[in-house]
Design a protein around this motif. Structure first.
Motif, PDB file in Angstrom:
ATOM      1  N   ASN A 289       0.849  -1.186   0.000  1.00  0.00           N
ATOM      2  CA  ASN A 289       0.000   0.000   0.000  1.00  0.00           C
ATOM      3  C   ASN A 289       0.888   1.241   0.000  1.00  0.00           C
ATOM      4  O   ASN A 289       2.111   1.155   0.126  1.00  0.00           O
ATOM      5  CB  ASN A 289      -1.004  -0.023   1.162  1.00  0.00           C
ATOM      6  CG  ASN A 289      -0.349   0.050   2.523  1.00  0.00           C
ATOM      7  OD1 ASN A 289       0.628   0.772   2.738  1.00  0.00           O
ATOM      8  ND2 ASN A 289      -0.892  -0.680   3.479  1.00  0.00           N
TER       9      ASN A 289
ATOM     10  N   GLU B 226       1.383   3.636   2.135  1.00  0.00           N
ATOM     11  CA  GLU B 226       2.162   3.864   3.353  1.00  0.00           C
ATOM     12  C   GLU B 226       3.396   2.968   3.402  1.00  0.00           C
ATOM     13  O   GLU B 226       4.478   3.420   3.802  1.00  0.00           O
ATOM     14  CB  GLU B 226       1.289   3.639   4.596  1.00  0.00           C
ATOM     15  CG  GLU B 226       0.238   4.711   4.818  1.00  0.00           C
ATOM     16  CD  GLU B 226      -1.021   4.537   3.955  1.00  0.00           C
ATOM     17  OE1 GLU B 226      -1.177   3.477   3.294  1.00  0.00           O
ATOM     18  OE2 GLU B 226      -1.838   5.462   3.929  1.00  0.00           O
ATOM     19  N   GLU B 227       3.244   1.710   2.996  1.00  0.00           N
ATOM     20  CA  GLU B 227       4.386   0.788   2.965  1.00  0.00           C
ATOM     21  C   GLU B 227       5.423   1.259   1.954  1.00  0.00           C
ATOM     22  O   GLU B 227       6.634   1.214   2.223  1.00  0.00           O
ATOM     23  CB  GLU B 227       3.913  -0.624   2.635  1.00  0.00           C
ATOM     24  CG  GLU B 227       3.077  -1.262   3.726  1.00  0.00           C
ATOM     25  CD  GLU B 227       2.369  -2.520   3.292  1.00  0.00           C
ATOM     26  OE1 GLU B 227       2.229  -3.423   4.133  1.00  0.00           O
ATOM     27  OE2 GLU B 227       1.935  -2.614   2.111  1.00  0.00           O
TER      28      GLU B 227
ATOM     29  N   SER C 135       7.298   4.244   3.376  1.00  0.00           N
ATOM     30  CA  SER C 135       8.205   3.808   4.428  1.00  0.00           C
ATOM     31  C   SER C 135       9.474   3.184   3.854  1.00  0.00           C
ATOM     32  O   SER C 135      10.586   3.471   4.307  1.00  0.00           O
ATOM     33  CB  SER C 135       7.479   2.813   5.346  1.00  0.00           C
ATOM     34  OG  SER C 135       8.359   2.321   6.321  1.00  0.00           O
TER      35      SER C 135
ATOM     36  N   ILE D 244       3.302  11.334   1.907  1.00  0.00           N
ATOM     37  CA  ILE D 244       2.296  10.351   1.519  1.00  0.00           C
ATOM     38  C   ILE D 244       1.422  10.868   0.380  1.00  0.00           C
ATOM     39  O   ILE D 244       1.013  10.107  -0.496  1.00  0.00           O
ATOM     40  CB  ILE D 244       1.461   9.886   2.737  1.00  0.00           C
ATOM     41  CG1 ILE D 244       0.684   8.610   2.401  1.00  0.00           C
ATOM     42  CG2 ILE D 244       0.551  10.983   3.247  1.00  0.00           C
ATOM     43  CD1 ILE D 244       1.545   7.401   2.133  1.00  0.00           C
TER      44      ILE D 244
ATOM     45  N   TYR E  49       0.649   8.919  -3.139  1.00  0.00           N
ATOM     46  CA  TYR E  49      -0.691   8.689  -3.690  1.00  0.00           C
ATOM     47  C   TYR E  49      -0.858   9.320  -5.073  1.00  0.00           C
ATOM     48  O   TYR E  49      -1.406   8.709  -5.986  1.00  0.00           O
ATOM     49  CB  TYR E  49      -1.771   9.233  -2.745  1.00  0.00           C
ATOM     50  CG  TYR E  49      -2.131   8.285  -1.634  1.00  0.00           C
ATOM     51  CD1 TYR E  49      -2.800   7.087  -1.896  1.00  0.00           C
ATOM     52  CD2 TYR E  49      -1.813   8.586  -0.312  1.00  0.00           C
ATOM     53  CE1 TYR E  49      -3.125   6.218  -0.875  1.00  0.00           C
ATOM     54  CE2 TYR E  49      -2.151   7.723   0.714  1.00  0.00           C
ATOM     55  CZ  TYR E  49      -2.808   6.539   0.427  1.00  0.00           C
ATOM     56  OH  TYR E  49      -3.135   5.678   1.430  1.00  0.00           O
TER      57      TYR E  49
ATOM     58  N   THR F  93      -8.358  -0.061   1.270  1.00  0.00           N
ATOM     59  CA  THR F  93      -7.013   0.417   1.009  1.00  0.00           C
ATOM     60  C   THR F  93      -6.441  -0.337  -0.183  1.00  0.00           C
ATOM     61  O   THR F  93      -6.435  -1.569  -0.201  1.00  0.00           O
ATOM     62  CB  THR F  93      -6.103   0.193   2.239  1.00  0.00           C
ATOM     63  OG1 THR F  93      -6.670   0.885   3.346  1.00  0.00           O
ATOM     64  CG2 THR F  93      -4.696   0.683   1.981  1.00  0.00           C
TER      65      THR F  93
END
Length: 149
Positions: free
Chosen positions: A43, A45-46, A49, A61, A65, A87
């Protein structure tokens, strides 16, 4: 060997961007590199990170996106929804067509291709007067590991 494939991929991607009158960015390249190298469905966020930890790039972020949206609309990445949160998780769209089975308990994703299913989909579309342009099939269930718990 993996880097050579990625370099070749990025050369094609850069040509695509130039033809569209767009430019490449460090952020786009980092997102693509993460998806190219990591075979999981990640996703946003991963992805952010991993970029921050592995490449020391400070990426917001919203930027992730926005770039994923562009890449998905350009058919360079594809997405699936793994859970009830809606998600999206992403993968690079380099492989041949495949479908997914997703565990609703742990989120495990299994990719598969079945010629009989593909044939049935074509027959159903034809019988209803459709010409298939694309399709996306995702099956949700509980994997054997989760059933055993």
């Amino acid at each position: 060997m993996e880097n050579k494939n990625f370099d070749s991929f990025m050369k094609s991607f850069s040509t695509y961007l130039k033809k569209a009158g767009l430019s490449n960015t460090v952020q786009k390249e980092a997102i693509l590199k993460v998806l190219f190298e990591d075979k999981r469905h990640l996703n946003a966020e991963e992805i952010a990170s991993i970029i921050k930890k592995k490449y020391q790039i400070n990426i917001g972020i919203a930027t992730v996106y926005r770039n994923l949206n562009f890449l998905e609309n350009s058919n360079i990445v594809s997405s699936i929804v793994k859970d009830n949160s809606n998600t999206k998780s992403y993968e690079i769209a380099l492989d041949e067509h495949h479908d997914h089975i997703i565990c609703t308990e742990c989120g495990k994703v299994v990719e598969f291709f079945d010629e009989d299913i593909e044939k049935s989909q074509l027959e159903i579309a034809t019988a209803n007067g459709f010409t298939i342009e694309s399709h996306n099939m995702t099956i949700y269930g509980i994997c054997s590991e989760c059933k055993g718990k």
